[in-house]
Design a protein around this motif. Structure first.
Motif: not given
Length: 208
Positions: A73-82, A98-109, A134-141
């Protein structure tokens, strides 16, 4: 993370609840920390690590038990880009194992890195698709367009512009004074009666 525990102890904690012996806990916790690149930080406490390192400890704690599904859940929410890139690379490698990874995010990137994207708005799924690159800009749009549609619908409902809301409401352009009650013709009354009767007959037959 527990502030007064080391990285190794934090990862060990859920293994204690599983009743695993100490040696096995240490082996599993150590292996999980090595997998996220923290083999040299095992004895460090959260306050002695960066935000990205703390997030990696949290991931290590989640994978130490070798779960088939990882919910992030928002694994990168409070982190810098690096640090965000590092975390996503770790999650990607776990998926490749082989694991199923489900990521909840508000970041199109971040969403653009997923194989499958499920868009949720106001608690409802409005789009479920396979990511074809799809690119980040497409998802953001797309997200902006969906938000605009929801906002327009809400405004329309408030002002009576929604066709469903206006159904059966007197048209202000039909010559009646504002506030004057609507007069139904005999034909309209008969039609309404036919519809009501038809509905009752359907329910009497046990159909809907």
């Amino acid at each position: 993370l527990i502030s007064y525990l080391t990285a190794l102890e934090n990862v060990e904690l859920p293994l204690i609840y599983r009743g695993l012996p100490k040696r096995q806990r240490e082996e599993l916790a150590g292996e999980a920390l090595r997998k996220v690149g923290l083999e040299e930080r095992m004895t460090h406490k959260p306050s002695e690590m960066s935000g990205g390192q703390q997030q990696r400890v949290a991931i290590a704690r989640a994978i130490a038990q070798a779960p088939p599904i990882i919910l992030a859940d928002e694994p990168t929410g409070n982190l810098d880009s690096h640090s965000s890139v590092e975390i996503m690379e770790i999650l990607k490698s776990l998926h490749e194992e082989g694991r199923t990874v489900i990521v909840i995010t508000h970041d199109p990137g971040i969403a653009a890195k997923a194989d499958r994207i499920v868009h949720i708005m106001d608690g409802k799924i409005y789009k479920d698709e396979i990511n074809t690159g799809e690119s980040e800009n497409t998802i953001r749009a797309e997200l902006a367009k969906a938000q605009e549609n929801v906002t327009t619908k809400v405004k329309g409902s408030r002002h009576g512009d929604d066709p469903e809301v206006r159904k059966g409401r007197p048209d202000e352009t039909d010559g009646r004074a504002k506030g004057e009650p609507q007069q139904n013709s005999d034909e309209e009354i008969e039609t309404a009666g036919d519809i009501d009767l038809h509905i009752k007959e359907e329910y009497a037959d046990g159909t809907e």
